[in-house]
Scaffold this motif. Structure first.
Motif, PDB file in Angstrom:
ATOM      1  N   PRO A 228      90.495  -1.764  63.233  1.00  0.00           N
ATOM      2  CA  PRO A 228      90.629  -0.312  63.062  1.00  0.00           C
ATOM      3  C   PRO A 228      91.816   0.236  63.846  1.00  0.00           C
ATOM      4  O   PRO A 228      91.660   0.964  64.838  1.00  0.00           O
ATOM      5  CB  PRO A 228      89.297   0.224  63.603  1.00  0.00           C
ATOM      6  N   VAL A 229      93.026  -0.096  63.413  1.00  0.00           N
ATOM      7  CA  VAL A 229      94.221   0.336  64.131  1.00  0.00           C
ATOM      8  C   VAL A 229      94.543   1.782  63.789  1.00  0.00           C
ATOM      9  O   VAL A 229      94.139   2.308  62.755  1.00  0.00           O
ATOM     10  CB  VAL A 229      95.430  -0.570  63.804  1.00  0.00           C
ATOM     11  N   SER A 230      95.302   2.425  64.649  1.00  0.00           N
ATOM     12  CA  SER A 230      95.695   3.810  64.435  1.00  0.00           C
ATOM     13  C   SER A 230      96.712   3.906  63.304  1.00  0.00           C
ATOM     14  O   SER A 230      97.363   2.924  62.933  1.00  0.00           O
ATOM     15  CB  SER A 230      96.319   4.379  65.714  1.00  0.00           C
ATOM     16  N   ASN A 231      96.874   5.105  62.765  1.00  0.00           N
ATOM     17  CA  ASN A 231      97.883   5.320  61.727  1.00  0.00           C
ATOM     18  C   ASN A 231      99.281   5.028  62.262  1.00  0.00           C
ATOM     19  O   ASN A 231     100.131   4.507  61.541  1.00  0.00           O
ATOM     20  CB  ASN A 231      97.812   6.752  61.208  1.00  0.00           C
ATOM     21  N   GLY A 232      99.503   5.367  63.528  1.00  0.00           N
ATOM     22  CA  GLY A 232     100.810   5.099  64.123  1.00  0.00           C
ATOM     23  C   GLY A 232     101.113   3.612  64.176  1.00  0.00           C
ATOM     24  O   GLY A 232     102.225   3.189  63.853  1.00  0.00           O
ATOM     25  N   LEU A 233     100.142   2.813  64.575  1.00  0.00           N
ATOM     26  CA  LEU A 233     100.352   1.367  64.625  1.00  0.00           C
ATOM     27  C   LEU A 233     100.505   0.804  63.215  1.00  0.00           C
ATOM     28  O   LEU A 233     101.285  -0.126  62.993  1.00  0.00           O
ATOM     29  CB  LEU A 233      99.187   0.691  65.350  1.00  0.00           C
ATOM     30  N   ARG A 234      99.795   1.369  62.265  1.00  0.00           N
ATOM     31  CA  ARG A 234      99.923   0.910  60.875  1.00  0.00           C
ATOM     32  C   ARG A 234     101.344   1.159  60.353  1.00  0.00           C
ATOM     33  O   ARG A 234     101.940   0.304  59.704  1.00  0.00           O
ATOM     34  CB  ARG A 234      98.885   1.622  60.010  1.00  0.00           C
ATOM     35  N   ARG A 235     101.895   2.338  60.673  1.00  0.00           N
ATOM     36  CA  ARG A 235     103.274   2.635  60.251  1.00  0.00           C
ATOM     37  C   ARG A 235     104.271   1.720  60.945  1.00  0.00           C
ATOM     38  O   ARG A 235     105.242   1.250  60.342  1.00  0.00           O
ATOM     39  CB  ARG A 235     103.601   4.108  60.542  1.00  0.00           C
ATOM     40  N   TYR A 236     104.036   1.478  62.215  1.00  0.00           N
ATOM     41  CA  TYR A 236     104.907   0.585  62.994  1.00  0.00           C
ATOM     42  C   TYR A 236     104.900  -0.817  62.401  1.00  0.00           C
ATOM     43  O   TYR A 236     105.962  -1.432  62.191  1.00  0.00           O
ATOM     44  CB  TYR A 236     104.406   0.573  64.437  1.00  0.00           C
ATOM     45  N   ALA A 237     103.715  -1.327  62.098  1.00  0.00           N
ATOM     46  CA  ALA A 237     103.605  -2.667  61.527  1.00  0.00           C
ATOM     47  C   ALA A 237     104.296  -2.749  60.174  1.00  0.00           C
ATOM     48  O   ALA A 237     104.975  -3.732  59.857  1.00  0.00           O
ATOM     49  CB  ALA A 237     102.128  -3.052  61.395  1.00  0.00           C
ATOM     50  N   LYS A 238     104.152  -1.711  59.367  1.00  0.00           N
ATOM     51  CA  LYS A 238     104.783  -1.704  58.042  1.00  0.00           C
ATOM     52  C   LYS A 238     106.307  -1.689  58.170  1.00  0.00           C
ATOM     53  O   LYS A 238     107.007  -2.380  57.423  1.00  0.00           O
ATOM     54  CB  LYS A 238     104.311  -0.491  57.249  1.00  0.00           C
ATOM     55  N   ALA A 239     106.812  -0.905  59.137  1.00  0.00           N
ATOM     56  CA  ALA A 239     108.261  -0.843  59.328  1.00  0.00           C
ATOM     57  C   ALA A 239     108.827  -2.204  59.725  1.00  0.00           C
ATOM     58  O   ALA A 239     109.873  -2.630  59.217  1.00  0.00           O
ATOM     59  CB  ALA A 239     108.610   0.207  60.385  1.00  0.00           C
ATOM     60  N   LEU A 240     108.150  -2.901  60.613  1.00  0.00           N
ATOM     61  CA  LEU A 240     108.631  -4.214  61.034  1.00  0.00           C
ATOM     62  C   LEU A 240     108.509  -5.228  59.912  1.00  0.00           C
ATOM     63  O   LEU A 240     109.427  -6.025  59.686  1.00  0.00           O
ATOM     64  CB  LEU A 240     107.853  -4.687  62.262  1.00  0.00           C
ATOM     65  N   ALA A 241     107.400  -5.189  59.199  1.00  0.00           N
ATOM     66  CA  ALA A 241     107.171  -6.192  58.149  1.00  0.00           C
ATOM     67  C   ALA A 241     108.146  -6.044  56.987  1.00  0.00           C
ATOM     68  O   ALA A 241     108.527  -7.040  56.364  1.00  0.00           O
ATOM     69  CB  ALA A 241     105.737  -6.089  57.648  1.00  0.00           C
ATOM     70  N   ARG A 242     108.547  -4.825  56.686  1.00  0.00           N
ATOM     71  CA  ARG A 242     109.422  -4.582  55.540  1.00  0.00           C
ATOM     72  C   ARG A 242     110.901  -4.608  55.888  1.00  0.00           C
ATOM     73  O   ARG A 242     111.756  -4.515  54.991  1.00  0.00           O
ATOM     74  CB  ARG A 242     109.075  -3.238  54.904  1.00  0.00           C
ATOM     75  N   ALA A 243     111.220  -4.722  57.160  1.00  0.00           N
ATOM     76  CA  ALA A 243     112.625  -4.677  57.578  1.00  0.00           C
ATOM     77  C   ALA A 243     113.399  -5.873  57.024  1.00  0.00           C
ATOM     78  O   ALA A 243     112.888  -6.992  56.977  1.00  0.00           O
ATOM     79  CB  ALA A 243     112.704  -4.654  59.103  1.00  0.00           C
ATOM     80  N   GLU A 244     114.626  -5.601  56.608  1.00  0.00           N
ATOM     81  CA  GLU A 244     115.543  -6.639  56.148  1.00  0.00           C
ATOM     82  C   GLU A 244     116.769  -6.649  57.037  1.00  0.00           C
ATOM     83  O   GLU A 244     117.291  -5.592  57.404  1.00  0.00           O
ATOM     84  CB  GLU A 244     115.944  -6.396  54.694  1.00  0.00           C
ATOM     85  N   ARG A 245     117.225  -7.819  57.375  1.00  0.00           N
ATOM     86  CA  ARG A 245     118.342  -7.945  58.309  1.00  0.00           C
ATOM     87  C   ARG A 245     119.577  -7.213  57.777  1.00  0.00           C
ATOM     88  O   ARG A 245     120.031  -7.484  56.652  1.00  0.00           O
ATOM     89  CB  ARG A 245     118.663  -9.415  58.529  1.00  0.00           C
ATOM     90  N   PRO A 246     120.157  -6.309  58.559  1.00  0.00           N
ATOM     91  CA  PRO A 246     121.346  -5.580  58.100  1.00  0.00           C
ATOM     92  C   PRO A 246     122.632  -6.342  58.405  1.00  0.00           C
ATOM     93  O   PRO A 246     122.657  -7.263  59.224  1.00  0.00           O
ATOM     94  CB  PRO A 246     121.286  -4.299  58.931  1.00  0.00           C
ATOM     95  N   GLU A 247     123.684  -5.937  57.719  1.00  0.00           N
ATOM     96  CA  GLU A 247     125.023  -6.403  58.077  1.00  0.00           C
ATOM     97  C   GLU A 247     125.541  -5.554  59.225  1.00  0.00           C
ATOM     98  O   GLU A 247     125.022  -4.467  59.506  1.00  0.00           O
ATOM     99  CB  GLU A 247     125.952  -6.306  56.869  1.00  0.00           C
ATOM    100  N   ASP A 248     126.584  -6.024  59.876  1.00  0.00           N
ATOM    101  CA  ASP A 248     127.142  -5.296  61.015  1.00  0.00           C
ATOM    102  C   ASP A 248     128.214  -4.325  60.541  1.00  0.00           C
ATOM    103  O   ASP A 248     129.395  -4.455  60.869  1.00  0.00           O
ATOM    104  CB  ASP A 248     127.710  -6.275  62.045  1.00  0.00           C
ATOM    105  N   ASP A 249     127.812  -3.370  59.713  1.00  0.00           N
ATOM    106  CA  ASP A 249     128.728  -2.312  59.293  1.00  0.00           C
ATOM    107  C   ASP A 249     127.954  -1.005  59.258  1.00  0.00           C
ATOM    108  O   ASP A 249     126.721  -0.991  59.201  1.00  0.00           O
ATOM    109  CB  ASP A 249     129.343  -2.612  57.926  1.00  0.00           C
ATOM    110  N   ALA A 250     128.672   0.106  59.292  1.00  0.00           N
ATOM    111  CA  ALA A 250     128.040   1.413  59.470  1.00  0.00           C
ATOM    112  C   ALA A 250     127.056   1.741  58.351  1.00  0.00           C
ATOM    113  O   ALA A 250     125.977   2.286  58.603  1.00  0.00           O
ATOM    114  CB  ALA A 250     129.110   2.491  59.569  1.00  0.00           C
ATOM    115  N   ARG A 251     127.408   1.424  57.126  1.00  0.00           N
ATOM    116  CA  ARG A 251     126.530   1.760  56.007  1.00  0.00           C
ATOM    117  C   ARG A 251     125.224   0.961  56.078  1.00  0.00           C
ATOM    118  O   ARG A 251     124.132   1.501  55.910  1.00  0.00           O
ATOM    119  CB  ARG A 251     127.240   1.501  54.681  1.00  0.00           C
TER     120      ARG A 251
END
Length: 343
Positions: A228-251
């Motif tokens: 029973p995690v908090s909504n905040g932790l659920r959003r945090y977990a989703k952000a980390l799980a869905r993250a894709e490695r970026p290139e090193d440029d501003a865009r």
């Protein structure tokens, strides 16, 4: 806390028990106080009146009461129906089965808890400790981790024999113990056979960021839904799980931040891309104070098109292709109704 309890219960039989005595013997700061006595409700209400705290029943089944203080500390009052030795026999580990009179005096230590503390040993009070309350399986590892102790051979045997019960306690209680573990604590859980039944696994992400929430996500991933995690932790977990490695440029950094903030740096750690952390910090430090355009300045009917254009304009601004309001309006005129092919 201790002095006020002594004032409130002066002349009455009361015992400081459990972790408070243990931490005192270890020279640790007293954070929470546990007092065993008859009529715990009366004692809790008297203490709350003197301290300005809030009394409430901690366990209607067992008759325990808690007083929550304004600074976040707590004082628990637990019933003492028999002798103090009878009470200590119901405790989990010998280091928590030590009591001393609230008014002062020598400790009562029927199970040799003081000697175990000196030897940095964690030993069960009896054979039924884990069956009586399976949360003690996790607590054993947490106490090892926090206090630099080690299970004795017989207690470890008992723990391994009851490992299948580790998921039985309420999810809130399990999470409270897990949140206090270090990376070494999680590895100990795994080595004792307690992590897999909870849905966890260890990989090299565990040590990349130091926070309880990060460790929960790194160890449990999608299996956090069991708890029973908090909504905040659920959003945090989703952000980390869905993250894709970026290139090193501003865009690319802008798009990554749009998907992961305010946890972009943690998301980089999760991906094993912490070398891009300085790029995130530079982008944060150069965030504009205000947008170039407001939605009502686009001259479009309300709808998702406005949000899409404003997001694209902010991306172009981050990439350095747009710098003024006029350039933003020109971009909007040229791209209203269009769909970008680059995402």
């Amino acid at each position: 806390m201790l002095e006020k309890a002594q004032e409130v219960l002066a002349g009455e039989e009361a015992w400081v028990v459990g972790g408070a005595v243990r931490d005192e013997l270890l020279g640790r700061e007293l954070v929470d106080l546990d007092i065993a006595r008859r009529e715990p409700e009366r004692a809790a209400r008297l203490y709350a009146k003197r301290s300005g705290g809030a009394p409430f029943p901690l366990s209607e089944r067992h008759g325990a009461w808690r007083v929550a203080l304004a600074d976040g500390r707590t004082v628990d009052f637990t019933p003492l129906p028999g002798s103090i030795e009878d009470d200590l026999a119901t405790r989990d580990f010998t280091i928590n089965a030590i009591a001393r009179p609230l008014a002062g005096g020598d400790p009562v230590d029927p199970f040799g808890g003081q000697a175990d503390l000196e030897d940095r040993r964690l030993r069960a009070v009896g054979e039924n400790v884990f069956r009586d309350d399976p949360l003690r399986l996790l607590r054993a590892v947490r106490l090892e981790d926090e206090l630099d102790l080690r299970l004795d051979e017989e207690t470890e045997r008992l723990l391994r024999g009851h490992a299948s019960l580790v998921g039985a306690p309420a999810g809130e209680r399990i999470l409270a113990e897990l949140r206090r573990l270090s990376p070494a604590g999680y590895r100990r859980l795994d080595g004792l056979g307690l992590l897999e039944p909870l849905g966890g696994r260890i990989d090299d992400r565990l040590d990349r960021w130091d926070s309880p929430d990060y460790r929960l996500v790194a160890v449990f991933g999608d299996e956090l839904r069991r708890f029973p995690v908090s909504n905040g932790l659920r959003r945090y977990a989703k952000a980390l799980a869905r993250a894709e490695r970026p290139e090193d440029d501003a865009r690319s950094i802008h798009r990554f931040r749009r998907a992961t903030e305010p946890w972009a740096v943690e998301a980089l750690a999760f991906l094993g891309a912490s070398e891009l952390g300085p790029a995130i910090e530079r982008a944060r430090s150069s965030d504009p104070v205000a947008p170039l355009l407001r939605g009502d300045e686009l001259g479009l009917a309300p709808g998702p098109e406005i949000g899409r254009l404003l997001a694209e304009i902010e991306e172009e601004r981050a990439a350095g292709t747009i710098a003024t309001k006029e350039e933003a309006l020109d971009y909007a005129r040229r791209n209203a109704g269009a769909v970008r092919e680059d995402g």
